[in-house]
Motif scaffolding. Structure first.
Motif, PDB file in Angstrom:
ATOM      1  N   ILE A   1       0.846  -1.786  -0.367  1.00  0.00           N
ATOM      2  CA  ILE A   1       0.526  -0.305  -0.613  1.00  0.00           C
ATOM      3  C   ILE A   1       0.830   1.130  -0.206  1.00  0.00           C
ATOM      4  CG2 ILE A   1      -1.971   0.998   1.008  1.00  0.00           C
ATOM      5  CD1 ILE A   1      -2.555  -1.082   2.010  1.00  0.00           C
ATOM      6  N   SER A   2       0.311   2.272  -0.952  1.00  0.00           N
ATOM      7  CA  SER A   2       1.209   3.278  -0.827  1.00  0.00           C
ATOM      8  C   SER A   2      -0.100   4.824  -0.840  1.00  0.00           C
ATOM      9  CB  SER A   2       1.784   3.806  -2.071  1.00  0.00           C
ATOM     10  OG  SER A   2       2.838   2.388  -2.350  1.00  0.00           O
ATOM     11  N   ALA A   3       0.697   5.711  -0.498  1.00  0.00           N
ATOM     12  CA  ALA A   3      -0.201   7.054   0.133  1.00  0.00           C
ATOM     13  C   ALA A   3      -0.084   8.421  -0.598  1.00  0.00           C
ATOM     14  CB  ALA A   3      -0.648   7.185   1.721  1.00  0.00           C
ATOM     15  N   VAL A   4      -0.704   8.940   0.107  1.00  0.00           N
ATOM     16  CA  VAL A   4      -0.815  10.230  -0.546  1.00  0.00           C
ATOM     17  C   VAL A   4      -1.548  11.281   0.313  1.00  0.00           C
ATOM     18  CG1 VAL A   4      -0.737  10.514  -3.150  1.00  0.00           C
ATOM     19  CG2 VAL A   4      -2.639  10.772  -2.000  1.00  0.00           C
ATOM     20  N   GLN A   5      -1.199  12.319   0.296  1.00  0.00           N
ATOM     21  CA  GLN A   5      -1.959  13.153   1.435  1.00  0.00           C
ATOM     22  C   GLN A   5      -2.540  14.646   1.046  1.00  0.00           C
ATOM     23  OE1 GLN A   5       0.583  13.406   5.097  1.00  0.00           O
ATOM     24  NE2 GLN A   5       2.157  14.757   3.865  1.00  0.00           N
ATOM     25  N   THR A   6      -3.527  15.292   1.832  1.00  0.00           N
ATOM     26  CA  THR A   6      -4.287  16.617   0.585  1.00  0.00           C
ATOM     27  C   THR A   6      -4.510  17.435   2.212  1.00  0.00           C
ATOM     28  OG1 THR A   6      -5.593  17.114  -0.587  1.00  0.00           O
ATOM     29  CG2 THR A   6      -6.200  14.913   0.653  1.00  0.00           C
ATOM     30  N   ASN A   7      -4.167  18.682   2.202  1.00  0.00           N
ATOM     31  CA  ASN A   7      -4.811  19.980   2.939  1.00  0.00           C
ATOM     32  C   ASN A   7      -6.116  20.398   2.529  1.00  0.00           C
ATOM     33  OD1 ASN A   7      -4.329  21.555   1.440  1.00  0.00           O
ATOM     34  ND2 ASN A   7      -2.034  22.011   3.082  1.00  0.00           N
ATOM     35  N   ASP A   8      -6.146  19.693   0.721  1.00  0.00           N
ATOM     36  CA  ASP A   8      -7.192  20.700   0.636  1.00  0.00           C
ATOM     37  C   ASP A   8      -8.353  19.816  -0.263  1.00  0.00           C
ATOM     38  OD1 ASP A   8      -5.864  20.126  -1.728  1.00  0.00           O
ATOM     39  OD2 ASP A   8      -5.326  22.663  -1.355  1.00  0.00           O
ATOM     40  N   LEU A   9      -8.610  17.836  -0.738  1.00  0.00           N
ATOM     41  CA  LEU A   9      -8.940  18.028  -1.497  1.00  0.00           C
ATOM     42  C   LEU A   9      -8.677  18.081  -3.238  1.00  0.00           C
ATOM     43  CD1 LEU A   9     -12.365  17.329  -0.155  1.00  0.00           C
ATOM     44  CD2 LEU A   9     -10.577  15.523  -0.063  1.00  0.00           C
ATOM     45  N   VAL A  10      -8.094  18.819  -3.290  1.00  0.00           N
ATOM     46  CA  VAL A  10      -7.012  19.432  -4.899  1.00  0.00           C
ATOM     47  C   VAL A  10      -5.315  18.814  -5.286  1.00  0.00           C
ATOM     48  CG1 VAL A  10      -6.870  21.749  -6.034  1.00  0.00           C
ATOM     49  CG2 VAL A  10      -8.589  21.585  -5.172  1.00  0.00           C
ATOM     50  N   HIS A  11      -4.841  19.566  -4.555  1.00  0.00           N
ATOM     51  CA  HIS A  11      -3.452  19.050  -4.418  1.00  0.00           C
ATOM     52  C   HIS A  11      -2.883  18.098  -3.275  1.00  0.00           C
ATOM     53  CE1 HIS A  11      -3.667  23.052  -5.394  1.00  0.00           C
ATOM     54  NE2 HIS A  11      -3.083  23.220  -5.997  1.00  0.00           N
ATOM     55  N   TYR A  12      -2.062  17.147  -3.686  1.00  0.00           N
ATOM     56  CA  TYR A  12      -2.081  15.905  -3.281  1.00  0.00           C
ATOM     57  C   TYR A  12      -0.109  15.835  -3.033  1.00  0.00           C
ATOM     58  CZ  TYR A  12      -6.818  14.791  -4.052  1.00  0.00           C
ATOM     59  OH  TYR A  12      -8.041  14.137  -4.351  1.00  0.00           O
ATOM     60  N   PHE A  13       0.226  15.545  -1.959  1.00  0.00           N
ATOM     61  CA  PHE A  13       1.895  15.057  -1.355  1.00  0.00           C
ATOM     62  C   PHE A  13       1.248  13.371  -1.303  1.00  0.00           C
ATOM     63  CE2 PHE A  13       0.118  19.116  -0.899  1.00  0.00           C
ATOM     64  CZ  PHE A  13       0.939  20.278  -1.805  1.00  0.00           C
ATOM     65  N   ASP A  14       3.165  12.972  -1.717  1.00  0.00           N
ATOM     66  CA  ASP A  14       3.520  11.460  -1.390  1.00  0.00           C
ATOM     67  C   ASP A  14       3.720  11.936  -0.443  1.00  0.00           C
ATOM     68  OD1 ASP A  14       3.034  10.128  -4.279  1.00  0.00           O
ATOM     69  OD2 ASP A  14       4.904  11.602  -5.588  1.00  0.00           O
ATOM     70  N   VAL A  15       3.126  10.926   0.533  1.00  0.00           N
ATOM     71  CA  VAL A  15       3.264  10.467   2.257  1.00  0.00           C
ATOM     72  C   VAL A  15       4.804  10.170   2.423  1.00  0.00           C
ATOM     73  CG1 VAL A  15       3.075   8.986   3.888  1.00  0.00           C
ATOM     74  CG2 VAL A  15       0.893   9.710   2.359  1.00  0.00           C
ATOM     75  N   ASN A  16       5.546   8.884   1.076  1.00  0.00           N
ATOM     76  CA  ASN A  16       6.570   8.868   0.864  1.00  0.00           C
ATOM     77  C   ASN A  16       7.774   9.309  -0.211  1.00  0.00           C
ATOM     78  OD1 ASN A  16       6.943   7.356   3.811  1.00  0.00           O
ATOM     79  ND2 ASN A  16       6.048   5.356   2.794  1.00  0.00           N
ATOM     80  N   PRO A  17       8.734   9.520  -0.124  1.00  0.00           N
ATOM     81  CA  PRO A  17       9.521  10.106  -1.300  1.00  0.00           C
ATOM     82  C   PRO A  17       8.795   8.526  -2.361  1.00  0.00           C
ATOM     83  CG  PRO A  17      10.379  10.441   0.207  1.00  0.00           C
ATOM     84  CD  PRO A  17       9.210   9.735   0.660  1.00  0.00           C
ATOM     85  N   ASN A  18       8.921   9.345  -3.840  1.00  0.00           N
ATOM     86  CA  ASN A  18       8.748   8.506  -4.850  1.00  0.00           C
ATOM     87  C   ASN A  18       8.085   7.263  -4.850  1.00  0.00           C
ATOM     88  OD1 ASN A  18       9.888   8.104  -7.379  1.00  0.00           O
ATOM     89  ND2 ASN A  18      10.786   6.365  -6.624  1.00  0.00           N
ATOM     90  N   GLY A  19       6.679   7.806  -3.714  1.00  0.00           N
ATOM     91  CA  GLY A  19       5.656   7.093  -3.955  1.00  0.00           C
ATOM     92  C   GLY A  19       6.184   5.595  -3.212  1.00  0.00           C
TER      93      GLY A  19
END
Length: 645
Positions: free
Chosen positions: A81-99
């Motif tokens: 499992i990998s993940a992204v996180q968001t503070n606005d449901l618009v922009h996403y940031f990889d939780v860990n580098p390189n996914g």
């Protein structure tokens, strides 16, 4: 599977330019191109997908109570499992580098695979805790005899903000299916709270429950229910098979919710009211179904569908607590849409605080590759990524007001009569809309409008202006005269059009469907196996009347029917057909169509030519249709500001 480094990803993305692909010329056989050369050709900008590789089921979402960040997880490359996180449901940031992964297979409980799971935000020791399916035997398929113990449910905890989920050094907390039950599957645990369930089974308020999806051989699909006991989330009491259906049966005649199949997967349970999520609201379920329209043989490819249901809870005399549907429908009508996973997003989250949104349930649907694994010959090496999650959707209980109480209302469908009189009715169904933050960002780009137009002749009429890109949103309303109800009318739009390719989206009353004709969607299909089958989904446009005074007082948001001004001369009559309210989202190769706050269909389009950006009106010449309130928002936005370009 080793993930590529950031440098390798960049090299692959640069390979497209090095290959010298000419998108003004006919496509070559795509599998002959260099690896990575098609990385950008059809890659979307605003959808959730990892930097590289294959995305699978969405799972393990949660809102971090410490940071207010919403984590969107997914299976990645079949390894973990990998993940992204968001503070606005618009922009996403990889939780860990390189996914990189947050959890992978290989432990004592999961030597072969990690399947889907869900997160208790304040779990073991107050930390986010993942209950997931740990796999120790393969293959597993609903057509095969089941090896008992091959799927178990285990715990993992994150102590570092979701970067890593550490498996507890203990056996699975739900080690095997119920005794004496020959299951078709036993996976995809989903944790939730539910006030109605608390009262029905006598639990303390705020008790955590878990469902495990599957079914019983020779009987039908089902969902097994467990109740947490104690503070450590290691003791789960079995409460019985909470929901079951006869094998391959249907809701009603099957028109509005397809078939229940032989096996349930990815069951999510949550409570909704007219505003969104409410633990005291009505119980809803989203679920994937595996079935077949053909005779069953071992190893057969399943029919997949992504459905929803709502209903009541009870304890029959001498039985266990059960869920009984009172309405059911399709969460996404696309043939490749599956494995939806959602989560409660509180008003205290960063995204909701910024937008002023209430408590919500946000769901992501997996847009799988062609035929759930890539068609033979699909240029996977050249593209170097596969599949995506569709746009985040807000789910709620939706009211349809001012409905004429006729035969269209009384059918067993994806709606339920809440109130009725001799002449009028108010209906309820599941509301499905693009998350408000996402919608606002999409429609904050440069835009242009098209004047309203009434068409009666057969053919296509180009818009006065075309989008400059293959990343756009088209909002429009189509109004039909009462005579259209029994006609063969087909009317809508051609998009992503040029002289050599286009995709046609239209509504037809003959089977009350929105149709996506992809037969000419990509010139690349002439040289390379791509799925271009026509797809469709059912949407009933009810008869409405100004005489009915049941007024829907629920609040909408941008993109909903409530917030669009209607200029519809066909509604001058007391009775009229409900207006078709369309939002069409094109993100390069991904097409999502939303209608009337209760319909969604996602699919692939993959236009090849650089100039395939045109939009035209489409009408088949039967009757007439009024097009109005048409706006095109061109360009979308970049959802991944931190990823290498």
């Amino acid at each position: 599977m080793r993930l590529p480094t950031a440098a390798e990803v960049l090299i692959a993305r640069q390979a497209a330019g090095a290959a010298g692909i000419d998108y003004n010329a006919p496509p070559p056989v795509l599998s002959t191109l260099p690896a990575g050369s098609l990385f950008e050709t059809w890659r979307p900008k605003i959808h959730v997908l990892p930097p590289y590789g294959q995305i699978g089921d969405p799972c393990a979402h949660y809102n971090d109570p410490q940071t207010g960040l919403f984590h969107v997880g997914f299976l990645h490359n079949g390894t973990g499992i990998s993940a992204v996180q968001t503070n606005d449901l618009v922009h996403y940031f990889d939780v860990n580098p390189n996914g990189n992964y947050t959890i992978v297979a290989g432990g004592a409980n999961d030597p072969l695979a990690v399947f889907d799971g869900s997160v208790i935000p304040n779990g073991v020791g107050g930390e986010p805790t993942l209950l997931y399916t740990s796999v120790s035997h393969l293959p597993i398929h609903w057509t095969l005899p089941y090896t008992r113990g091959s799927e178990s449910q285990s715990l993992a905890v994150t102590y570092d903000g979701g970067h890593n989920f550490t498996k507890l050094d203990r056996p699975p907390v739900i080690p095997v299916p119920p005794e004496g039950v020959d299951v078709t599957a036993f996976r995809d645990p989903y944790v939730f709270q539910n006030s109605d369930l608390d009262g029905t089974v006598g639990s303390s308020p705020g008790t955590w429950y878990a469902t495990v999806s599957g079914g019983v051989h020779g009987v039908g699909p089902g969902i097994f229910l467990y109740r947490n006991q104690g503070p450590g989330f290691v003791n789960w009491e079995y409460l019985g098979e909470w929901w079951s259906e006869p094998a391959n049966s249907t809701w009603g005649n099957g028109d509005w919710a397809k078939i229940w199949g032989y096996n349930f997967e990815v069951g999510n349970v949550f409570s909704l009211d007219e505003s969104g999520y409410n633990v005291d609201g009505e119980t809803f379920v989203t679920l994937g179904v595996e079935g077949s329209y053909a005779p069953i043989v071992a190893g057969a490819t399943s029919m997949h569908a992504m459905l929803w249901a709502s209903g009541s809870l009870s304890i029959p005399s001498g039985g266990n607590v059960t869920f009984e549907p009172t309405m059911a429908g399709v969460l996404d009508w696309g043939a490749s849409g599956y494995a939806a996973a959602g989560k409660f997003l509180p008003a205290t989250s960063q995204a909701s605080q910024k937008s002023g949104a209430p408590d919500r349930f946000i769901s992501y649907v997996w847009l799988s590759g062609d035929f759930f694994g890539g068609a033979a010959g699909f240029p996977g090496a050249q593209q170097s990524w596969q599949s995506a999650l569709m746009l985040p959707r807000e789910l709620k209980k939706q009211t349809i007001s001012n409905v004429v109480n006729n035969d269209l209302v009384s059918e067993t469908g994806s709606w339920r009569v809440e109130e009725s009189s001799n002449s009028c009715a108010k209906l309820e169904t599941m509301g499905i809309k693009i998350a408000r933050e996402t919608y606002k960002a999409m429609t904050s780009t440069p835009s242009f409008t098209e004047p309203k137009r009434k068409l009666s002749k057969s053919g296509t009429v180009p818009f006065g202006r075309s989008p400059a890109t293959k990343y756009f949103v088209l909002n429009a309303q189509l109004s039909f005269p009462k005579s259209a109800r029994t006609s063969g009318i087909q009317s809508g739009f051609k998009i992503l059009g040029s002289n050599l390719e286009s995709t046609t989206i239209y509504y037809q009353f003959s089977n009350e469907s929105i149709v996506i004709d992809r037969s000419n969607t990509s010139a690349a299909a002439l040289t390379t196996p791509l799925d271009t089958a026509t797809e469709s989904g059912r949407l009933r446009l009810f008869d409405l009347s100004k005489k009915c005074k049941s007024g829907d007082k629920s609040k909408g948001h941008e993109g909903s029917t409530e917030h669009r001004v209607k200029h519809n001369s066909m509604e001058a009559d007391e009775d009229h057909i409900e207006t078709l309210d369309l939002t069409i989202v094109v993100d390069n190769s991904i097409l999502e169509v939303y209608a009337n706050s209760r319909f969604a269909l996602g699919t692939w389009v993959r236009p090849w030519y650089a100039n395939s950006t045109g939009i035209s009106f489409f009408h088949n010449g039967v009757g007439e249709v009024l097009f109005s309130n048409m706006t095109v928002y061109d360009g979308l936005y970049d959802a991944y500001p931190d990823r290498a370009t």
